[in-house]
Design a protein around this motif. Structure first.
Motif, mmCIF file in Angstrom:
data_model
loop_
_atom_site.group_PDB
_atom_site.id
_atom_site.type_symbol
_atom_site.label_atom_id
_atom_site.label_comp_id
_atom_site.label_asym_id
_atom_site.label_seq_id
_atom_site.Cartn_x
_atom_site.Cartn_y
_atom_site.Cartn_z
ATOM 1 N N PHE A 176 2.584 0.054 -4.205
ATOM 2 C CA PHE A 176 1.588 0.016 -3.332
ATOM 3 C C PHE A 176 2.252 -0.915 -2.020
ATOM 4 O O PHE A 176 1.696 -1.663 -1.626
ATOM 5 C CB PHE A 176 0.304 -0.791 -3.820
ATOM 6 N N ILE A 180 -1.452 0.107 0.530
ATOM 7 C CA ILE A 180 -1.939 1.451 0.751
ATOM 8 C C ILE A 180 -2.306 1.739 -0.650
ATOM 9 O O ILE A 180 -1.250 1.863 -1.647
ATOM 10 C CB ILE A 180 -1.025 2.341 1.491
ATOM 11 N N ILE A 181 -3.470 2.400 -0.996
ATOM 12 C CA ILE A 181 -3.692 2.881 -2.301
ATOM 13 C C ILE A 181 -4.015 4.106 -2.453
ATOM 14 O O ILE A 181 -4.959 4.671 -1.554
ATOM 15 C CB ILE A 181 -4.950 1.908 -3.004
ATOM 16 N N THR A 182 -3.498 4.865 -2.887
ATOM 17 C CA THR A 182 -3.832 6.556 -3.233
ATOM 18 C C THR A 182 -3.579 7.035 -4.602
ATOM 19 O O THR A 182 -3.032 6.175 -5.440
ATOM 20 C CB THR A 182 -2.828 7.411 -2.382
ATOM 21 N N PRO A 183 -4.309 8.135 -5.037
ATOM 22 C CA PRO A 183 -4.062 8.428 -6.191
ATOM 23 C C PRO A 183 -3.037 8.792 -6.652
ATOM 24 O O PRO A 183 -2.430 8.654 -7.853
ATOM 25 C CB PRO A 183 -5.094 9.804 -6.407
ATOM 26 N N SER A 184 -2.143 9.343 -5.986
ATOM 27 C CA SER A 184 -0.748 9.538 -6.366
ATOM 28 C C SER A 184 0.105 8.543 -6.597
ATOM 29 O O SER A 184 0.985 8.486 -7.760
ATOM 30 C CB SER A 184 0.144 10.548 -5.202
ATOM 31 N N ARG A 185 -0.063 7.427 -5.863
ATOM 32 C CA ARG A 185 0.387 6.111 -6.302
ATOM 33 C C ARG A 185 -0.195 5.551 -7.593
ATOM 34 O O ARG A 185 0.825 5.064 -8.160
ATOM 35 C CB ARG A 185 0.386 4.981 -4.912
ATOM 36 N N SER A 244 -10.688 3.077 -10.209
ATOM 37 C CA SER A 244 -11.397 4.026 -9.260
ATOM 38 C C SER A 244 -11.707 3.550 -8.039
ATOM 39 O O SER A 244 -11.817 3.992 -6.860
ATOM 40 C CB SER A 244 -12.671 4.792 -9.838
ATOM 41 N N VAL A 247 -9.139 2.660 -5.580
ATOM 42 C CA VAL A 247 -8.546 4.043 -4.864
ATOM 43 C C VAL A 247 -9.647 4.264 -3.624
ATOM 44 O O VAL A 247 -9.218 4.719 -2.794
ATOM 45 C CB VAL A 247 -8.553 5.103 -5.861
ATOM 46 N N GLN A 248 -10.732 4.203 -4.080
ATOM 47 C CA GLN A 248 -11.875 4.316 -2.939
ATOM 48 C C GLN A 248 -12.070 3.341 -1.910
ATOM 49 O O GLN A 248 -11.923 3.752 -0.665
ATOM 50 C CB GLN A 248 -13.381 4.296 -3.674
ATOM 51 N N GLY A 250 -8.884 2.311 -0.540
ATOM 52 C CA GLY A 250 -7.792 2.881 0.103
ATOM 53 C C GLY A 250 -6.673 1.910 0.375
ATOM 54 O O GLY A 250 -5.678 2.159 0.578
ATOM 55 N N THR A 251 -7.213 0.432 0.634
ATOM 56 C CA THR A 251 -5.915 -0.412 0.965
ATOM 57 C C THR A 251 -6.427 -1.686 0.162
ATOM 58 O O THR A 251 -7.602 -1.995 -0.062
ATOM 59 C CB THR A 251 -5.989 -0.690 2.520
#
Length: 312
Positions: A176, A180-185, A244, A247-248, A250-251
């Motif tokens: 991260f 930055i937080i994403t589902p793929s990460r 979850s 992830v929502q 986002g950062t």
């Protein structure tokens, strides 16, 4: 202040935080045991100082030196007669280990032992089971800054121990970056946990456990969030929901989890992903939290050594 053989100091140079326990041996019912007088903790973020060559940066070294100078003054003022300091995963993994060790010992003014992952796991299990008064089959998990220890045992005896090269600081930085937080990460971080655990999870499951006890800052942070949201128990479903929510957001800067302290926010997700994936893979139903950890295990070991010397 002159030293006192009944006063002892245990120092845990963790990959995220450094801990100092100052204790005095007291006699109850003819049995000597340590009574903790003072705890000192500082977030040094040693593992956060790794560069691309796996060297601890000068900034990380400087933070550690400042902390250990403070610890030295506390120990001298307390008058501890026995001092034991151990360093864990960040120091084990550092390519510039020798130079860093020399600098840190110069600030602490006492020797520092860099311990193996196995010894770290043994001390963690001893510290957790003594403070949690664990009986029967127990699984202990400690998520540190640069390593995670998983130990299955019975009563005070560890049966299966392993130290995994994954920790909240290292995972936060590796998966991260820039916050930055994403589902793929998240998926990439989870895949790394599953990969490391894959060779050991069946052996842990075969031993079984009646209780699962978590130690370290990640568990404490999850517990505080659960308390703030009146959540009980802490289980896989709850941990998945927390992931979850991250992830929502986002950062990392946008994380608005009730109960999450600001000082924990920068590395919370790295530890949470490790914990949630361990719970999923090991089939853990619920987790208890304890304040006991490596430093309490080290304190118990020092106490036992002193008692054996006194009996000679």
């Amino acid at each position: 202040m002159t030293s006192n053989s009944r006063r002892i100091a245990a120092i845990d140079l963790g990959s995220n935080s450094f801990h100092l326990l100052l204790a005095e041996m007291v006699t109850r019912g003819g049995i000597d045991s340590p009574r903790i007088i003072k705890r000192v903790k500082q977030k040094v973020r040693l593992a956060d100082g790794f560069d691309t060559s796996r060297n601890i940066s000068q900034q990380g070294i400087d933070r550690a030196k400042a902390c250990l100078s403070l610890f030295h003054d506390e120990i001298v003022q307390f008058g501890a007669g026995t001092i034991k300091a151990v360093a864990t995963a960040a120091m084990r993994q550092a390519n510039n280990q020798a130079d860093v060790l020399q600098a840190l010992e110069a600030s602490l003014k006492f020797p520092i032992e860099i311990i193996t992952g196995l010894r770290e796991a043994e001390l963690i299990y001893a510290g957790v089971t003594s403070t949690a008064r664990s009986r029967g089959d127990t699984l202990v998990i400690d998520i540190g800054g640069a390593s995670t220890e998983v130990i299955a045992g019975h009563d005070r005896t560890p049966k299966l121990l392993h130290s995994f090269d994954m920790g909240c600081v290292v995972f936060q930085n590796n998966y991260f970056p820039e916050g930055i937080i994403t589902p793929s990460r998240i998926e990439s971080a989870q895949a790394q946990v599953r990969n490391q655990l894959s060779h050991y999870q069946e052996a842990f499951k075969r031993l079984g456990w009646a209780r699962v006890i978590g130690a370290s800052g990640t568990f404490r942070a999850v517990y505080e969030i659960a308390q703030a949201n009146q959540q009980d128990p802490i289980d896989g479903q709850y941990l998945t929901a927390l992931v979850s929510q991250c992830v929502q957001a986002g950062t990392v800067n946008n994380l608005k989890l009730m109960g999450l302290r600001d000082d924990r926010k920068p590395i919370f997700l790295g530890g949470l992903v490790i914990l949630a994936t361990l719970v999923e893979q090991l089939g853990i139903r619920a987790i208890e939290i304890t304040n006991g950890a490596l430093r309490e295990g080290l304190l118990a070991e020092i106490s036992q050594s002193n008692e054996q010397l006194a009996l000679r």
